[in-house]
Design a protein around this motif. Structure first.
Motif, PDB file in Angstrom:
ATOM      1  N   MET A 472     -32.057   0.601  20.177  1.00 25.43           N
ATOM      2  CA  MET A 472     -32.968   0.060  19.162  1.00 25.43           C
ATOM      3  C   MET A 472     -32.213  -0.775  18.147  1.00 25.43           C
ATOM      4  N   LYS A 473     -31.055  -0.305  17.743  1.00 27.60           N
ATOM      5  CA  LYS A 473     -30.256  -1.084  16.771  1.00 27.60           C
ATOM      6  C   LYS A 473     -29.888  -2.443  17.353  1.00 27.60           C
ATOM      7  N   TYR A 474     -29.485  -2.463  18.617  1.00 28.92           N
ATOM      8  CA  TYR A 474     -29.116  -3.729  19.246  1.00 28.92           C
ATOM      9  C   TYR A 474     -30.312  -4.669  19.316  1.00 28.92           C
ATOM     10  N   TYR A 475     -31.467  -4.138  19.734  1.00 27.08           N
ATOM     11  CA  TYR A 475     -32.627  -5.001  19.957  1.00 27.08           C
ATOM     12  C   TYR A 475     -33.345  -5.388  18.674  1.00 27.08           C
ATOM     13  N   LYS A 476     -33.036  -4.739  17.584  1.00 31.58           N
ATOM     14  CA  LYS A 476     -33.577  -5.203  16.312  1.00 31.58           C
ATOM     15  C   LYS A 476     -32.801  -6.410  15.779  1.00 31.58           C
ATOM     16  N   GLU A 477     -31.623  -6.622  16.371  1.00 40.49           N
ATOM     17  CA  GLU A 477     -30.744  -7.695  15.893  1.00 40.49           C
ATOM     18  C   GLU A 477     -30.510  -8.786  16.926  1.00 40.49           C
ATOM     19  N   ASN A 478     -30.926  -8.554  18.174  1.00 43.83           N
ATOM     20  CA  ASN A 478     -30.613  -9.494  19.257  1.00 43.83           C
ATOM     21  C   ASN A 478     -31.819  -9.724  20.153  1.00 43.83           C
ATOM     22  N   PRO A 479     -31.857 -10.872  20.845  1.00 42.12           N
ATOM     23  CA  PRO A 479     -32.948 -11.128  21.803  1.00 42.12           C
ATOM     24  C   PRO A 479     -32.795 -10.259  23.044  1.00 42.12           C
ATOM     25  N   LEU A 480     -33.815 -10.256  23.893  1.00 40.90           N
ATOM     26  CA  LEU A 480     -33.764  -9.501  25.145  1.00 40.90           C
ATOM     27  C   LEU A 480     -32.574  -9.953  25.974  1.00 40.90           C
ATOM     28  N   ASN A 481     -31.802  -8.991  26.464  1.00 44.59           N
ATOM     29  CA  ASN A 481     -30.632  -9.315  27.280  1.00 44.59           C
ATOM     30  C   ASN A 481     -30.380  -8.155  28.236  1.00 44.59           C
ATOM     31  N   GLU A 482     -30.881  -8.273  29.450  1.00 47.70           N
ATOM     32  CA  GLU A 482     -30.741  -7.190  30.411  1.00 47.70           C
ATOM     33  C   GLU A 482     -29.349  -7.114  31.015  1.00 47.70           C
ATOM     34  N   LYS A 483     -28.469  -8.044  30.661  1.00 45.97           N
ATOM     35  CA  LYS A 483     -27.084  -7.982  31.121  1.00 45.97           C
ATOM     36  C   LYS A 483     -26.174  -7.317  30.081  1.00 45.97           C
ATOM     37  N   HIS A 484     -26.736  -7.051  28.906  1.00 47.95           N
ATOM     38  CA  HIS A 484     -25.932  -6.409  27.866  1.00 47.95           C
ATOM     39  C   HIS A 484     -25.522  -5.006  28.310  1.00 47.95           C
TER      40      HIS A 484
END
Length: 570
Positions: A472-484
């Motif tokens: 959640m922390k990552y996705y509140k700050e970044n766009p969708l990225n299924e390779k992350h």
């Protein structure tokens, strides 16, 4: 003259590296930088005098595949220039203030007997001044399945002691295991780009390729692409794909209608649905006559244990027990196969509402246009609706969006992985529809990660909760990225059963001596992937054979050795 030319060459290299440092402040440079060597610097060299390239970056050499390979002699010459411009005792470069340059890595072609693939230099600093350099030599051999080619740990330690005149050395181990393969997942998930692995580090290595002890530090690495047909939430993924098609149609003006997946048409399903509601109303059993507490069953905790993982997930996403009218309508209409069928479906619904033939219940707080029409119908007066242009597409998108948001909330709150406040960003209606759809995609990706860790690794709440917070922390700050790659610190015992009888993808021992800036390291590593694509003759065909059923007899490894030496300026 030769000294002057060398100073000019050093000045040109310094300027290039400073430009790379500036360019890399916001992001890692995506392309190599061309450094053209002066002809005078290469009179005694056999290599080409021009069009050599170097790539300077703070990242490991593996991260710069675009660099052009040099001969070892040429690379050493480049490192020599780098050392000169970093040496504070060299005062004739025309610069009054010595600037600390970023580390320099020169890629080599591996044509020397040691198969050197990288030579690197990194400044040693004290009080913002350069006091010396760490010089790294990286060599690689393989692939090979012959473990007699592997080093002996005691011999490695002795070589390090002799090279660095040290009497005491320490060892640190690192191993990476792929857990998806270990959990008996078929090749299709690997081909999709999904990966679940664990990195383990420990002190006091006793032998080469030893299994990490239980008392180790471990980090789970998970990169997951959505859409595996075997996932228990695949039907939600398909539902999301239709939602995305509607959003794209709303944005572009052209909608690609999916092939109908139901045996009956969406129009027939809607007709039967409305007929059923009419019968219930005639029988004085108004649809949805429930209070909000009863309907919000998705807030109830569903106890999940290892033995009930699949049934738990299927129970949650089979169908929520609190679907309101709009959500049930979405379930019927998600199989629409044309724009005309979409209009026909909504025409039936609006006609029933206008005539008072149905009095459907909807969730409190629902903000879709259809929900507004339903609320108006309670008072016997509805605004005129023109089912033309993008209006019906937007109406369907809105009810689908609201339904799917509640589906995901059902999981995260039901499993006590998040609170409503934590999820507010993902379900907010204060942004436009396109952004709302984008955030729902993020929710689905997080769900797939939790489902995979639950189903494949038998993770429980104590591990799923921190992983959810990280996602959640990552996705509140970044766009969708299924390779992350999401990383979660775990105890090795949690996943040991998946790797204890398996071969590592990477195994490494680090031998070190000295302290602080005097510390030097020797690293010996085996890996199933080459640390760099280089050209020794025994390197052909390694990709097709490097992983064969994971067996110890057939597993091919590359052997990489990194040696460090120091140059001190003061």
């Amino acid at each position: 003259m030769a000294a002057e030319r060398r100073r000019r060459a050093g000045g040109g290299l310094s300027g290039l590296l400073l430009r790379i440092r500036e360019d890399g402040k916001d992001s890692i440079p995506k392309h190599p930088y061309l450094y053209e060597a002066h002809h005078e610097e290469s009179n005694s060299m056999e290599e080409s005098r021009t069009d050599d390239a170097v790539y300077a970056s703070e990242v490991l050499p593996k991260e710069s595949p675009g660099a052009l390979a040099l001969s070892v002699g040429r690379a050493k010459q480049l490192i020599s220039l780098y050392a000169m411009v970093q040496n504070p005792n060299v005062t004739c470069l025309g610069s009054s203030d010595l600037v600390v340059l970023p580390p320099l890595w020169a890629r080599c072609d591996g044509s020397d007997p040691q198969h050197t693939c990288w030579i690197g230099a990194e400044p040693l600093k004290a009080a913002n001044k350069v006091t010396g350099l760490n010089i790294y030599m990286v060599s690689c051999d393989g692939p090979t399945a012959d473990k007699t080619h592997f080093a002996n740990l005691e011999e490695l330690k002795m070589e390090h002691k002799i090279r660095h005149h040290s009497s005491v050395v320490t060892t640190k181990g690192f191993a990476r295991y792929e857990l998806i393969a270990a959990a008996a997942i078929e090749d299709t998930i690997a081909e999709s780009g999904s990966s679940i692995s664990v990195d383990i580090t420990w002190n006091g290595v006793e032998k080469i390729l030893e299994t990490p002890p239980v008392i180790s530090a471990a980090t789970l690495n998970i990169a997951l692409e959505s859409g595996d047909p075997r996932s228990p939430v695949f039907h939600l993924y398909r539902e999301l794909q239709f939602l995305l098609a509607l959003a794209e149609g709303l944005k572009m003006g052209v909608t690609e209608w999916p092939e109908p997946s139901e045996s009956e048409s969406a129009l027939k399903l809607v007709q039967e649905f409305l007929t059923d509601l009419k019968k219930k109303l005639d029988g004085d059993c108004m649809f949805g006559n429930k209070n909000e507490t009863e309907t919000n069953t998705f807030f109830q905790k569903i106890k999940c244990d290892t033995a009930a993982v699949d049934s738990c997930i299927k129970t949650i996403f089979g169908e929520r027990g609190d679907l309101d009218f709009a959500e049930q309508l979405w379930c019927k209409m998600k199989s629409v196969s044309s724009y005309q069928e979409l209009i026909d479906c909504f025409t039936l619904v609006i006609k029933c509402l206008e005539h008072g033939e149905i009095q459907p219940w909807i969730h409190q707080g629902s903000s879709s246009f259809l929900s507004q029409l339903i609320q108006q119908s309670y008072h016997g007066k509805m605004e005129d609706v023109s089912l033309s242009d993008i209006t019906p597409i937007q109406m369907l998108l809105e009810i689908g969006l609201e339904k799917m948001k509640k589906d995901y909330v059902s999981f995260f709150i039901g499993q006590e992985l998040a609170t409503v406040n934590c999820l507010d960003y993902f379900i907010s209606t204060s942004v436009d529809l396109q952004e709302q759809v984008h955030r729902v995609q993020k929710l689905h990706h997080m769900l797939e990660i939790m489902v995979s860790c639950t189903g494949l690794l038998q993770f429980r709440h104590e591990n799923l909760f921190p992983l959810t917070q990280i996602c959640m922390k990552y996705y509140k700050e970044n766009p969708l990225n299924e390779k992350h790659v999401f990383q979660l610190p775990i105890r090795p015992a949690l996943v040991k059963k998946f790797y204890q009888n398996d071969n590592p993808e990477v195994w490494k021992v680090e031998i070190s001596s000295g302290h602080g800036q005097k510390e030097v390291k020797t690293t010996w590593q085996v890996s199933t992937d080459a640390p760099v694509e280089y050209g020794p003759s025994n390197n052909s065909g390694f990709l097709s054979d490097s992983t064969v059923n994971g067996s110890s007899e057939e597993r091919l490894y590359f052997i990489t050795i990194t040696q460090c030496s120091q140059v001190h300026f003061t």
